[in-house]
Design an enzyme around this catalytic site. Structure first.
Site, PDB file in Angstrom:
ATOM      1  N   THR A 151      17.672  47.044  41.620  1.00 53.64           N
ATOM      2  CA  THR A 151      19.051  47.363  42.007  1.00 53.64           C
ATOM      3  C   THR A 151      19.724  46.107  42.566  1.00 53.64           C
ATOM      4  OG1 THR A 151      18.445  49.658  42.399  1.00 53.64           O
ATOM      5  CG2 THR A 151      20.500  48.914  43.396  1.00 53.64           C
ATOM      6  N   ASN A 202      14.704  54.573  30.919  1.00 54.42           N
ATOM      7  CA  ASN A 202      13.749  55.130  31.872  1.00 54.42           C
ATOM      8  C   ASN A 202      13.444  56.603  31.648  1.00 54.42           C
ATOM      9  OD1 ASN A 202      16.549  54.814  32.734  1.00 54.42           O
ATOM     10  ND2 ASN A 202      15.987  56.079  34.488  1.00 54.42           N
ATOM     11  N   SER A 249      11.650  45.020  38.150  1.00 55.32           N
ATOM     12  CA  SER A 249      11.255  45.650  39.414  1.00 55.32           C
ATOM     13  C   SER A 249       9.737  45.758  39.474  1.00 55.32           C
ATOM     14  CB  SER A 249      11.879  47.045  39.469  1.00 55.32           C
ATOM     15  OG  SER A 249      11.568  47.655  40.677  1.00 55.32           O
ATOM     16  N   THR A 258      13.819  35.569  54.295  1.00 55.70           N
ATOM     17  CA  THR A 258      12.403  35.181  54.197  1.00 55.70           C
ATOM     18  C   THR A 258      11.723  35.995  53.100  1.00 55.70           C
ATOM     19  OG1 THR A 258      12.411  34.603  56.521  1.00 55.70           O
ATOM     20  CG2 THR A 258      10.258  34.974  55.517  1.00 55.70           C
ATOM     21  N   CYS A 307      17.376  68.722  40.022  1.00 53.84           N
ATOM     22  CA  CYS A 307      17.009  70.125  40.205  1.00 53.84           C
ATOM     23  C   CYS A 307      17.803  70.730  41.350  1.00 53.84           C
ATOM     24  CB  CYS A 307      15.527  70.252  40.516  1.00 53.84           C
ATOM     25  SG  CYS A 307      14.539  69.832  39.102  1.00 53.84           S
TER      26      CYS A 307
END
Ligand code: PLP
Length: 742
Positions: A76, A161, A211, A249, A340
């Site tokens: 993302t 996906n 990812s 970092t 759902c």
């Protein structure tokens, strides 16, 4: 509660387990290699070396050549960074207004949402437009060719996906570049890593996000490939890490884990991932297991143009939610295409592919990764078979579809079946099994047939409570399909039975209740001793509202009379079973309605005259369409109603709670097949949501008893607990988080 066995995890496209050797590498990085890569001492230098080794492995794996590779927190962030970079450059080049921002109609939501977001934040005024896909999920190249010249950015995905469908990147590149060599092109490669070969530097892709958690690395690590010539604007500014491209970092433990996965993909690991042929064979065996278990499944994509690790399918007659609940009880973790919720929604991906609505609403995604083993596959196939066996046991699946020899659980009492906001009822008199079906819905016809045939129920009447305004009844078609011929009136009432239809020892009494429609009627069930059990009241009274009375065939004055008559016949606590339940109340009684409906309360107490009722009710009905837009509602519902508050417990405390109150009832409100597959508490009774009305009808006097409700995740138990509380069961609680957190 007894302990839970290891889950069969088939949801790799959502996320994956971290590979043990990757987790070990992360642990080592946290314990030994914990330096900050920006520090100049030895610990820092060691950390930096690990980070750069990971980058090197990534570049090799992706074929990124001279392109840049930046570590991010996930895809993302990579998508944001790519879109921000491209749009800032487009703005700086001028002429962005009126330009197009194109994205594939089946992209992950992160893509269109980010396009819209940055378009607005940067004040570009570009038009965000979806590129259509065909039935196979392939992008419309002609559309792209037509629009590319006006595009500022084009966002596509390598592998979807939900379906695993991959795009022909070469053909796509040709369609884009032959019309616009300079347009910024992002390809979301999240689901492609480890599934298809990538050679990014040999393409004209400008940005490619990845990812880690989709392929056995931990959450919180991602990568963004940026073509050498592509513009870049940092999304996170600060300490100047990653050469100033992405400050903060670095997440070294996650990089250490990612390196293990990348090394495996580069053929350098100690162990190897399964190859494509093996994975394809696994998928075929899963399909065979599903077909053997369920009889028939429908694939929502072709196997040829999807990666072998994804399978999206539908079982005819079952919603995604039903299969999800079933599989979860069978310890199989999968995803549905749809969100759902109580209101069925479909998958936007399958909708974009133009698949029939039912396939979208029934979609189940099963996905695995290249670390899948033969033993895991065998276990998954066995669990699928056990899940389908439980459906046969509760008669929702015909036994011929599998070689299972399971016995069937006999059905008796009340069963409530719902489709959207409409209800259909089936009642099996326990002694004789004489069965009546009330308000059969076409959407539920197959399920009704399946239940009646499987249970061999002697159906003595199929009834409607009125001529429905919002939907068709399937009464005639159902009778035909069941081979039943009744000499009956237009609502199914037998001509020769007067006002009383015997059902074994019990009887069903017909009571005309005109008002909602001229032909509305109620059916009252009395037991052998003549005691009132419950009543099917159609749309005269709905949970939380009264049936509308502004149809051409309505009469508000007659509704006033009918309500009075129903109330005097049934009293305050008889269970009322309506033909609509818009807000998951399931059933009602006059006591509950009086509490929340001042109009009805006034009418029944004699405070509101017939004339005043007509005036107020007609006024209420005139606002109905405004409340619900397009949907034809059969009763006005006050949206401001307060949901009942319910006491919540956690599963861990259940044993203690039950020990403290020996009279308390623990109700497992999952469906019987779920219960059969995984009930783990000895003192549990199975009262599925579809049979809650029957439980209430049988326990109408027991309002003080402690009832603790439990289900899979705590959402059905909460809904059911609220419904019981509403009806007067004041000592009701539910298990928050259900078995999932127990
Ligand atoms: N793109 C695709 C195709 C995905 O499947 C996902 C995750 O579901 C994302 C983007 C977002 O990835 P992340 O969870 O790393 O932000």
């Amino acid at each position: 509660m007894t302990s839970r066995p290891q889950a069969i995890y088939l949801d790799a496209n959502a996320t994956t387990q971290v590979l043990p050797q990757a987790a070990q590498a992360a642990m080592l990085a946290m314990q030994d290699m914990y330096g900050n890569p920006s520090s100049s001492h030895i610990t820092g230098l060691q950390a930096k070396a690990l980070m750069e080794d990971t980058r090197k492995a990534a570049k090799q794996c992706l074929g990124s050549g001279n392109g840049r590779l930046v570590f991010t927190s996930g895809a993302t962030e990579g998508i944001q960074t790519a879109i921000l970079s491209a749009l800032v450059a487009a703005r700086n080049q001028g002429g962005a207004a009126g330009g197009l921002l194109l994205y594939g109609a089946t992209e992950h939501k992160a893509v269109p949402e980010s396009l819209k977001h940055w378009n607005q934040v940067l004040g570009l005024n570009a038009e965000v437009m979806a590129i259509p896909v065909d039935k196979e999920g392939r992008l419309d190249l002609a559309f792209i060719a037509d629009k590319a010249a006006d595009a500022l950015m084009i966002c596509t995905m390598a592998v979807n996906n939900e379906t695993g469908v991959f795009q022909d990147l070469k053909a796509l590149e040709h369609a884009i570049r032959s019309h616009n060599p300079g347009v910024f092109w992002m390809v979301d490669c999240v689901q492609a890593l480890g599934k298809i070969d990538l050679d990014l530097a040999h393409t004209s892709i400008d940005y490619a996000p990845f990812s880690g958690h989709k392929l056995y690395a931990p959450k919180g690590i991602g990568m963004l490939y940026i073509r050498e010539s592509a513009p870049f604007t940092p999304f996170i500014a600060g300490g100047g890490q990653e050469g100033g491209l992405r400050s903060g970092t670095e997440n070294l433990p996650a990089m250490a884990a990612l390196k293990v996965v990348l090394d495996m993909l580069n053929g350098k690991g100690d162990t190897q991932f399964a190859d494509k042929a093996t994975l394809s064979a696994y998928r075929l065996r899963l399909i065979a297991a599903l077909e053997q278990a369920f009889g028939r499944i429908v694939l929502n994509h072709s196997l040829e143009n999807s990666v072998p690790t994804t399978l999206n399918f539908a079982v005819p007659g079952f919603s995604s939610k039903e299969i999800m609940d079933l599989f979860d009880a069978a310890n199989i973790r999968v995803s549905s295409g749809s969100a759902c919720s109580s209101k069925v929604t479909g998958s936007f991906v399958l909708d974009a592919m133009g698949l029939p609505r039912w396939q979208s609403e029934s979609a189940i995604r099963l996905s695995f990764g290249p670390a899948m083993t033969e033993a895991q596959l065998v276990e998954a196939c066995a669990a699928i078979k056990a899940a389908a066996g439980a459906l046969q046991h509760s008669c929702l699946l015909s036994a011929e579809s599998s070689d299972s020899n399971l016995t069937k659980a006999p059905l008796q009492g009340l069963l409530q079946l719902k489709s959207d906001g409409a209800c259909c009822w089936l009642y099996v008199e326990p002694g004789s099994r004489a069965t009546v079906i009330v308000d059969p819905l076409p959407e539920l016809m197959d399920r009704l047939l399946q239940i009646v045939n499987c249970q061999q129920l002697p159906v003595v009447a199929v009834l409607d409570t009125h001529g429905h305004g919002d939907h068709q009844s399937c009464r005639t078609a159902l009778c035909q399909a069941l081979g039943l011929e009744f000499d009956c009136d237009h609502l199914g009432w037998p001509q020769d039975k007067g006002a009383s239809l015997p059902l074994g020892d019990a009887s069903l009494i017909r009571l005309d209740t005109p008002g909602h429609t001229a032909d509305s009627r109620a059916y009252l069930l009395k037991d052998g001793g003549g005691a009132q059990q419950f009543a099917f009241v159609g749309d005269t009274v709905l949970p939380g509202s009264l049936g509308r009375s502004n149809f051409a065939c309505s009469d508000t004055g007659l509704l006033y009379d009918s309500l009075k008559q129903l109330h005097s016949t049934l009293g305050e606590t008889s269970v009322l079973l309506s033909s609509h339940d818009y807000h998951n109340d399931f059933f009602t009684n006059f006591a509950a309605e009086i509490q929340q409906n001042p109009l009805l309360a006034g009418l029944l107490a004699g405070r509101i005259s017939r004339e005043e009722f007509i005036l107020r009710k007609d006024n209420l009905d005139s606002r109905l369409e405004d409340q619900v837009g397009e949907v034809l509602m059969c009763g006005a519902y006050d949206q401001c109603q307060q949901a009942q508050s319910v006491v919540e417990y956690r599963g861990q405390n259940l044993d203690d709670l039950l020990a403290r109150d020996p009279e308390a009832l623990l109700l497992d409100i999952r469906e019987p097949h779920e219960y059969q597959l995984s009930h783990r508490q000895e003192r549990c009774i199975n009262v599925p949501l579809s049979r809650l009305a029957g439980f209430v009808a049988e326990n109408a006097a027991d309002y003080d008893r402690m009832l603790i409700l439990i289900c899979r995740s705590g959402s059905r138990s909460l809904v059911a607990a609220r419904a019981l509380k509403r009806l007067g069961y004041h000592n009701v609680a539910h298990v928050n988080g259900g078995y999932a957190l127990g």
